[in-house]
Design an enzyme around this catalytic site. Structure first.
Site, PDB file in Angstrom:
ATOM      1  N   SER A  92     -10.501  -0.073   7.188  1.00 21.51           N
ATOM      2  CA  SER A  92      -9.539   0.484   5.750  1.00 21.51           C
ATOM      3  C   SER A  92      -8.998  -0.793   5.268  1.00 21.51           C
ATOM      4  O   SER A  92      -8.390  -0.989   4.287  1.00 21.51           O
ATOM      5  CB  SER A  92      -8.659   1.086   6.177  1.00 21.51           C
ATOM      6  OG  SER A  92      -9.142   2.539   5.320  1.00 21.51           O
ATOM      7  N   SER A 135      -9.885   2.260   2.181  1.00 20.63           N
ATOM      8  CA  SER A 135      -8.805   3.080   1.662  1.00 20.63           C
ATOM      9  C   SER A 135      -8.286   1.811   1.260  1.00 20.63           C
ATOM     10  O   SER A 135      -7.541   2.376   0.140  1.00 20.63           O
ATOM     11  CB  SER A 135      -8.066   4.266   2.435  1.00 20.63           C
ATOM     12  OG  SER A 135      -7.258   3.311   3.428  1.00 20.63           O
ATOM     13  N   LYS A 190       0.873  -0.943   0.312  1.00 23.52           N
ATOM     14  CA  LYS A 190       0.062  -0.156  -0.075  1.00 23.52           C
ATOM     15  C   LYS A 190       0.799   1.120   0.198  1.00 23.52           C
ATOM     16  O   LYS A 190       2.008   0.967   0.557  1.00 23.52           O
ATOM     17  CB  LYS A 190      -1.443   0.329   1.325  1.00 23.52           C
ATOM     18  CG  LYS A 190      -1.585   1.037   1.440  1.00 23.52           C
ATOM     19  CD  LYS A 190      -2.732   1.131   2.398  1.00 23.52           C
ATOM     20  CE  LYS A 190      -3.628   2.234   2.344  1.00 23.52           C
ATOM     21  NZ  LYS A 190      -5.390   1.796   3.907  1.00 23.52           N
TER      22      LYS A 190
END
Ligand SMILES: [Mg+2]
Ligand SMILES: [Zn+2]
Lengths: 490, 499, 95
Positions: free
Chosen positions: B186, B162, B78
């Site tokens: 998330s 997210s 990420k």
């Protein structure tokens, strides 16, 4: 004496009567430590720009603070030295504001729950006046970096070497009532910090800075509106800042004006304070507990262990000097102002007349050191040498006056005072024959003066001076006196 | 061997050690898949050269018999994790071309154990979002498509957020697993939306050092994978004490993989009645199904009450923005990232931050500044933190009463299409996290496991919430659910010929 | 509690985010929507409840006082938008 009652001697005269000045101080003292408060970068002063900077200090994304235990201990030691409440649980908060030398956009500080609570500092303002200044709190916080504005006309340069260095903010109560008290308070606080070793007290390098809160009032009236004078960096300037700010406020009030609460700057060149309007815009620091740091907790045993290791502090030392050496309290206070001076004195006083040694140290040595701008640790005259000089005087080997000359020789050239006395023939003449001879010659040469002296015995001093001159100052003054008296019949 | 991207992480690991497959082959297959999947916009930065170099090193180690636990396994990271020498963006314009000179602890742990990086994954800007639509680099497209009659509709489905790049990449078989972060859901919500497994470990289980901060008291790192076993394998490497993060816990990391297949007989599973509200009929039906699966596996089901549940989301929307407003103050154009010219320093700050932050980030930073500001701090922030204490107390009491884990839905519904939610009212989007956010507020571990497909053909997930630092129990329960639930067939790569 | 336009501007300035005049109204509406959403918290009885400071029942670890970091100004300045020698450079700050 409760100095917090209005003291007429401290009041400032104004056109409409007397005014009382009220001062409280926030001292930022740099914690003595190798590394910074929340990072492993060096806390040393100076260095190439941005070289004493870790990723944490530069607030790189994802960086986290880790507290330096030594800084915590230093704050506790200092709290103990201020006779203060040590809080076993304290909390670090973020104080949010934007400034280029504040990389995180917040300063990690302690707001609601500081590590140290209320305490006090005993301050000797003059030989006859001692006051107690209350301590409101002491907390740990980060220093900011440095913005340099004079390298370019249009830009500022930022160096983060100071960013994250540990500071103790020591907040006093508004217990100070004059410029003189303000100076004495900071000196005393500095002494305590230096004894403890928690701050080097170096004001030129900014290790100790004062924010001075000043207000004025009519005696007995409630506190007036205060102005904060930021970052005053010498003890002398602190006194001047209090003086001129109080005068400024009195002027405004007597002209029917009101004091605006604001932050001001002291300009030593112009001898005035001026408003820092750019920093004055409504600050809302949005304090909240720093979620990157757990509460700072320790137990009483941790505090007690630090207490045991504390050195003898100036107030204790002063009391001991008074009790053990029989020194007047003020002299003792002067000697303990620096740990090194106190140590010097004790070394010199060992086995000797302590009062005599104290006089020599305070009057001769400190006077001379001050004149040359030297620190006691760099004194050319050692404690042993002072001791030897005192011995030579008290055993009547030399006179006090010769002692001063001897001190000057040791200061200039070094060497063992006893040897100097031998080799340069400084020994006092106690041989009455030699003195009588000198007296006879002087009497013979000055018959008019002899006649005067018989009528006016104070003329004796003139004869003493002449005899001393004739003997190169080495004659024993007492012997000279007695012999003269009998010869002149006075 | 057939397409190696179809292996699970555990299968790939075993195949590499058994020398049935080389790390180079495995990595190449993923690099090709990534190149063909650019329409999904899952990767912000691809690092194929670095990946292949690492793969060659892994092959050499395997040949020498020196394979480490994750040797040669290609992962996506990420883009909230700082990676040394590789651009890190947090999906924000404000970081511009920021290239860290350091590696986050969690990614460094993965490399220490032999894993390799395929590239950096898209996300909601600064992890603020639930659909991956707030990324400054455009939204991520889910590999899943919505069923319409016999075929699919054209709507682009969100992969959740997210960690939408992470969930999409794993579901599309672009990586064996991916790192993710979870502040209010998330990891778990995007996992639920994509039929993948995502675990948010206990707060303090993974180091936060080197991960761009959103809300410090809530942020945790965790993996997204295609199986429960894979999540267990990845988390074991990611977790651990880090002296650079004093909120990370100094406790040994168990072998989570050993918990897979462990009996769940006699485990007490709490079913919180307050979670009935907030979800649709479909998700409630799945929840009942999940209860039945665990009961069948021998677990004991008890109803529990978590009375402050409904206050968790509003309290979260005070605490998270407050912390974020402060955490994001460092993006000021001085030391790194974007700088817009200004008349003076204040003007430079305001222009830089207005241009550098997207709408959602600006909104949250402002809300955060407001709730901390003078006169509002007690009414908002302090009150929210008190409510947080109550939320945590609810869980503490349930666990003290003997509950081993709590079963809830992961999301109120299946995934929605891009632009479908939150355009008019930001709160509509926030409601996505209604089931996940309590877990962050209480600092507990939570895992999302796929439960099946909804009527629209999109995945639905269940969530298990555990005791602090008892991730092992969650893995065993999640594995039980995984084996009981219908097998998820990940979507065929329709995206390879998408323009 | 409701956010008016002056408040929007004040908050934006506090957060150092420039706002265009035409944005102010919409931003105010969005902030109000969020504030409405959190308003129900005022109904919770929090009497005697301590605000949560940490979810972890643990002590904060402390570092030894050893210099272990720094000495890499080049890395610190590597991403700087503007630098001069080893300084960060910013528009003039007026004291
Ligand atoms: Mg101050
Ligand atoms: Zn301060």
């Amino acid at each position: 004496m409760n100095t917090r009652e209005t003291q007429p001697s401290k009041l400032l005269k104004g056109a409409t009567g007397d005014w009382e000045v009220v001062v409280g101080m926030e001292i930022h003292a740099q914690v003595t430590s190798k590394a910074k408060l929340f990072s492993g970068a060096s806390a040393e002063y100076g260095g190439e720009p941005n070289n004493h900077v870790s990723l944490v200090d530069a607030a790189m994304p994802g960086m986290l603070p880790v507290i330096n235990e030594e800084c915590v201990k230093q704050a506790i030691r200092t709290g103990l030295g201020l006779q203060a409440q040590i809080n076993l649980r304290s909390v670090f908060d973020r104080k949010n504001y934007f400034y280029p030398d504040l990389p995180q956009g917040y300063q990690i500080s302690q707001y609601k729950h500081p590590i140290v609570g209320e305490g006090e500092v005993i301050v000797d303002v003059t030989p006859s006046e001692r006051i107690t200044v209350g301590i409101e709190r002491l907390h740990l916080e980060q220093d900011a970096g440095k913005s340099i504005h004079d390298l370019s006309a249009t830009e500022s340069h930022v160096d983060l070497n100071r960013s994250g260095v540990a500071l103790m903010e020591i907040v006093s109560k508004p217990d100070i009532r004059s410029a003189e008290e303000a100076r004495a308070y900071v000196s005393k606080l500095r002494t305590i910090l230096r004894y403890i070793g928690s701050c080097d007290g170096n004001m030129e390098q900014g290790s100790l800075r004062a924010d001075v809160n000043v207000s004025v009032r009519k005696p007995g009236a409630p506190f007036g509106t205060r102005c904060e004078i930021k970052n005053v960096n010498s003890i002398r300037f602190i006194g001047q800042a209090v003086e001129v700010e109080a005068r400024r406020q009195i002027g405004i009030l007597e002209d029917g004006g009101v004091i605006a609460q604001e932050t001001r700057l002291f300009d030593p060149g112009k001898g005035e304070t001026r408003s820092m309007r750019s920093k004055e815009e409504a600050h809302d620091y949005r304090y909240f507990p720093d979620p990157d740091l757990l509460p700072l907790e320790f137990d009483q045993a941790y505090v007690d262990a630090l207490k045991v290791e504390l050195p003898e502090l100036p107030d204790e030392k002063r009391a001991r000097f008074v009790a053990d050496y029989g020194l007047p309290p003020y002299d003792a206070g002067v000697l303990v102002a620096e740990r090194a001076s106190a140590d010097f004195f004790e070394e010199a006083a060992k086995g000797r007349d302590a009062k005599l040694v104290a006089n020599w140290v305070i009057n001769e040595l400190f006077g001379r050191l001050n004149k040359e701008g030297l620190d006691i640790t760099r004194s050319p005259v050692s404690a042993a040498a002072i001791g030897a000089i005192v011995d030579l005087i008290s055993t009547s080997v030399i006179s006090g006056k010769i002692g001063k000359d001897l001190f000057e020789i040791v200061w200039q050239e070094g060497g063992d005072p006893r040897e100097i006395v031998e080799t340069r023939g400084l020994k006092q003449v106690t041989d009455t024959g030699a003195i009588e001879k000198a007296i006879d010659e002087i009497i013979a040469a000055n018959p008019d003066k002899v006649a005067q002296a018989k009528a006016k015995p104070t003329m004796l001093g003139w004869f003493v001076g002449q005899v001393m001159k004739a003997t190169g100052g080495k004659a024993n003054p007492q012997a000279v006196n007695e012999l003269l008296k009998s010869r002149l019949g006075v | 061997m057939s397409d190696p991207t179809h292996l699970s992480l555990a299968e790939a690991r075993d195949a590499l050690v058994a020398k049935k497959l080389s790390a180079t082959e495995l990595t190449k297959a993923h690099i090709e898949a990534i190149e063909k999947a650019r329409a999904l916009n899952a990767f912000l930065t691809e690092t194929p050269e670095l990946a292949l170099e690492a793969a060659r090193d892994s092959d050499a180690r395997i040949a020498r018999g020196e394979a480490r636990p994750l040797e040669g396994l290609p992962l996506g990271i990420k883009d909230l994790y700082c990676t040394k020498g590789v651009r890190t963006t947090a999906a924000s314009r404000i970081l511009d071309d920021f290239t860290p000179t350091y590696e986050s602890t969690v990614s460094a742990n993965l490399w220490r154990d032999g894993a390799l990086m395929l590239g950096k994954l898209n996300l909601d800007e600064f992890a603020m979002g639930s659909s991956n639509e707030t990324s400054a680099f455009g939204p991520v497209v889910s590999p899943w498509r919505r069923k319409k009659g016999e075929g699919f509709d054209d709507a682009k489905i969100v992969p959740g957020g997210s960690s939408g790049g992470s969930s999409a990449a794993v579901a599309a078989r672009l990586a064996l697993g991916a790192t993710a972060t979870d502040t209010g859901g998330s990891i778990r919500q995007p996992a639920a939306f994509t039929g993948t497994v995502g675990i948010k470990p206990t707060y303090g289980r993974c180091s936060r050092w080197g991960i761009v901060a959103f809300a410090s008291s809530l942020d945790q790192a965790g993996p997204i994978t295609r199986t429960v076993r894979d999540a267990a394998i990845m988390l074991r490497s990611m977790a651990g004490h880090d002296p650079k993060d004093t909120t990370s816990v100094d406790a040994p990391v168990p072998d989570y993989e050993a918990a897979i297949g462990a009996s769940v007989k006699g485990r007490r599973i709490g079913i919180p009645k307050e979670y009935r509200i907030g979800g649709g009929a479909e998700i409630n039906a799945l929840w009942d199904q999940g209860v039945a699966w665990l009961r069948d596996a021998g677990a004991e089901i008890v109803e529990i009450s978590l009375p402050h549940t409904r206050f968790a989301l509003p309290a979260y929307y005070i605490i998270a923005p407050a912390e974020a407003s402060s955490n994001l103050a460092r993006y000021d154009g001085v030391r790194y990232g974007l700088r817009e010219k200004g008349r003076d320093i204040a003007d430079m700050y305001e222009k830089t931050r207005a241009k550098g932050f997207g709408a959602e980030v600006r909104r949250r930073v402002m809300i955060g500044a407001y709730v901390l500001s003078h006169g509002y701090y007690d009414a908002f922030y302090v009150r929210a933190q008190k409510i947080r204490s109550l939320i945590k107390r609810d869980f503490d009491e349930a666990f003290a009463a003997g509950v081993d884990a709590v079963l809830t839905p992961a999301t109120p519904s299946t995934a929605f299409a891009q632009g479908e939610k939150g355009a008019a009212d930001p709160v509509e989007m926030y409601l996505n996290d209604i089931f996940t956010v309590t877990v962050n507020m209480a600092g507990l571990p939570g895992i999302a496991v796929p439960g099946g497909l909804g009527a629209d053909g999109l995945p639905l997930g269940l969530q298990l919430i555990g005791r602090p630092f008892d991730e092992a129990t969650l893995f065993s329960l999640a594995a039980a659910l995984e084996s009981a639930a219908p097998k998820i067939d990940f979507p065929q790569p329709w995206w390879t010929d998408a323009k | 509690m409701s956010v008016d336009q002056a408040t929007v501007r004040r908050i934006a300035h506090l957060a150092r985010i420039a706002v265009e005049d035409q944005e102010v109204e919409r931003l105010g509406a969005e902030l109000n929507a969020i504030l409405d959403f959190v308003a129900e918290l005022s109904s919770v009885d929090v009497e005697g409840v301590e605000p949560l400071t940490s979810v972890l029942p643990m002590q904060m670890k402390k570092r030894q006082d050893v210099v272990t970091d720094g000495g890499f100004a080049d890395a610190i300045l590597a991403n700087a938008p503007e630098k001069d020698d080893h300084y960060f450079v910013v528009p003039k700050v007026v004291e």
